[in-house]
Design a protein around this motif. Sequence first.
Motif, PDB file in Angstrom:
ATOM      1  N   TYR A 102       0.837  -1.195   0.000  1.00  0.00           N
ATOM      2  CA  TYR A 102       0.000   0.000   0.000  1.00  0.00           C
ATOM      3  C   TYR A 102       0.872   1.245   0.000  1.00  0.00           C
ATOM      4  CZ  TYR A 102      -3.629  -3.285   1.458  1.00  0.00           C
ATOM      5  OH  TYR A 102      -4.496  -4.349   1.519  1.00  0.00           O
ATOM      6  N   THR A 103       0.620   2.140  -0.940  1.00  0.00           N
ATOM      7  CA  THR A 103       1.295   3.429  -0.982  1.00  0.00           C
ATOM      8  C   THR A 103       0.412   4.447  -0.276  1.00  0.00           C
ATOM      9  OG1 THR A 103       2.367   2.899  -3.080  1.00  0.00           O
ATOM     10  CG2 THR A 103       2.235   5.221  -2.475  1.00  0.00           C
TER      11      THR A 103
ATOM     12  N   TYR B 198      -3.055   0.494  -4.022  1.00  0.00           N
ATOM     13  CA  TYR B 198      -2.245  -0.707  -4.234  1.00  0.00           C
ATOM     14  C   TYR B 198      -2.393  -1.107  -5.695  1.00  0.00           C
ATOM     15  CZ  TYR B 198      -6.631  -3.371  -4.044  1.00  0.00           C
ATOM     16  OH  TYR B 198      -7.892  -3.850  -4.292  1.00  0.00           O
ATOM     17  N   GLU B 199      -1.403  -1.828  -6.191  1.00  0.00           N
ATOM     18  CA  GLU B 199      -1.394  -2.202  -7.605  1.00  0.00           C
ATOM     19  C   GLU B 199      -1.832  -3.648  -7.771  1.00  0.00           C
ATOM     20  OE1 GLU B 199       1.620  -2.284 -11.475  1.00  0.00           O
ATOM     21  OE2 GLU B 199       2.156  -1.167  -9.671  1.00  0.00           O
ATOM     22  N   ARG B 200      -2.708  -3.860  -8.752  1.00  0.00           N
ATOM     23  CA  ARG B 200      -3.133  -5.212  -9.105  1.00  0.00           C
ATOM     24  C   ARG B 200      -3.427  -5.252 -10.591  1.00  0.00           C
ATOM     25  NH1 ARG B 200      -8.419  -6.902  -6.341  1.00  0.00           N
ATOM     26  NH2 ARG B 200      -9.276  -5.725  -8.094  1.00  0.00           N
TER      27      ARG B 200
ATOM     28  N   HIS C 173      -5.414   0.723  -7.391  1.00  0.00           N
ATOM     29  CA  HIS C 173      -6.742   0.666  -6.784  1.00  0.00           C
ATOM     30  C   HIS C 173      -6.742   1.464  -5.481  1.00  0.00           C
ATOM     31  CE1 HIS C 173      -8.145  -2.581  -9.477  1.00  0.00           C
ATOM     32  NE2 HIS C 173      -6.894  -2.981  -9.434  1.00  0.00           N
ATOM     33  N   PRO C 174      -7.779   2.289  -5.248  1.00  0.00           N
ATOM     34  CA  PRO C 174      -7.833   3.079  -4.014  1.00  0.00           C
ATOM     35  C   PRO C 174      -8.292   2.239  -2.835  1.00  0.00           C
ATOM     36  CG  PRO C 174      -9.780   3.507  -5.338  1.00  0.00           C
ATOM     37  CD  PRO C 174      -8.918   2.575  -6.147  1.00  0.00           C
ATOM     38  N   VAL C 175      -7.852   2.614  -1.654  1.00  0.00           N
ATOM     39  CA  VAL C 175      -8.240   1.933  -0.425  1.00  0.00           C
ATOM     40  C   VAL C 175      -8.094   2.928   0.716  1.00  0.00           C
ATOM     41  CG1 VAL C 175      -5.913   1.100   0.129  1.00  0.00           C
ATOM     42  CG2 VAL C 175      -7.901  -0.225   0.874  1.00  0.00           C
TER      43      VAL C 175
ATOM     44  N   ALA D  47      -7.727  -2.492   6.166  1.00  0.00           N
ATOM     45  CA  ALA D  47      -7.818  -1.935   4.813  1.00  0.00           C
ATOM     46  C   ALA D  47      -9.260  -2.047   4.346  1.00  0.00           C
ATOM     47  CB  ALA D  47      -6.889  -2.686   3.868  1.00  0.00           C
ATOM     48  N   LEU D  48      -9.879  -0.898   4.092  1.00  0.00           N
ATOM     49  CA  LEU D  48     -11.301  -0.832   3.741  1.00  0.00           C
ATOM     50  C   LEU D  48     -11.468  -0.231   2.354  1.00  0.00           C
ATOM     51  CD1 LEU D  48     -12.428   0.749   7.127  1.00  0.00           C
ATOM     52  CD2 LEU D  48     -12.667  -1.660   6.503  1.00  0.00           C
TER      53      LEU D  48
END
Length: 360
Positions: free
Chosen positions: A98-99, A117-119, A124-126, A184-185
């Motif tokens: 997570y950045t 995070y990257e996928r 993707h936002p979190v 993480a939500l």
Amino acid sequence: MRDGDLRDRGERAASGVLRDRVAARATLVAARRPADLFPDDDTEAARVYRRLARLLHPDTVGAAERPRAEADFARLEALWQRRTDATRPTLTTRRHTYTLGATRATGDLAVLREATYERDGTRHPVLLKIPRAVTDNDLLEREAEALSRLARRGEPRHRAYAPRLLESFRYRDPDTGAERRVNALLPLDGFHTLTDVRAAYPDGLDPRDAAWMWRRLLVALGWAHRAGRVHGAVLPDHILIHPEEHGLVLVDWCYSTPVGDHVPALVERHRDSYPPEVTGRRPATEATDIHLASRTMGALMGERTPKPMRAFLRGCTLPAEAHRPHDAWRLLAELDALLDRLYGPRTFRPFTMPAPARHP
């Protein structure tokens, strides 16, 4: 100065910009990683990015060249994002890295940090929920347990009434050595707390507008109770509504507990809103949440609450837990009957939040 001199100067300037744009694009196309485009120094890197963005912006070209320019600009933005992310702190788990971004909100016991995070090549936002004190790690664990249980055992059709937990993990701060539980939500966009709603309508919310919020809140509670959980903190800050979609999400499950157990903590500034079984450290039941929800909705409407509705609320907030309603869905049917007597058949009422006041 003659018109011809002005025209020649303008043509030379345009020609120079064109040459710069061609050179900028060639540099961009050749870059495979951020370091190929941006220098190590942050200030100089930002200066290079701004210059390239100015030269390569799609608005600087004609319609025929615009598709290519948009693709180039998207590539520039992606490389700059990667360069920016590389300088930000990260949290790494077995599932994701997570950045960290900006702080979204600071609550009574935790901080919400934006992150990505990257996928599959996509960011993707979190939201990362991080306790302010390590002594509250157990409360974050309670939330993770509650959200996991609701996802497993709650009726799927009501899943949107609670946040979605991506994962829960422990993180050790490399500087202090302190270990924190982090949840993480998935982000919730376009929502407002009932605290925001109360501030926007200081004279009290029209009960017809409060009705849909109240109804959805009872559905959310009924869903949680059937899954065996008491929320334990049904307070204005923990109830989010989406004005346009008439949606509701019940957040902050850190105070939750199995039905029949004690609520682990209370929000001190809302102590007067809690029923006696919470302040007296006695077992909490479905009636505990119904008491808290009723106090919240009553305060939201304030002096605009009709007398029959006040009587309804009194029955939901009786001091004795055993004398209060316990079935939120049965209570919803009683509320619907009351609303029908007061206002007639249910109709959709658009609801808006006033725009924040602009200060000079």
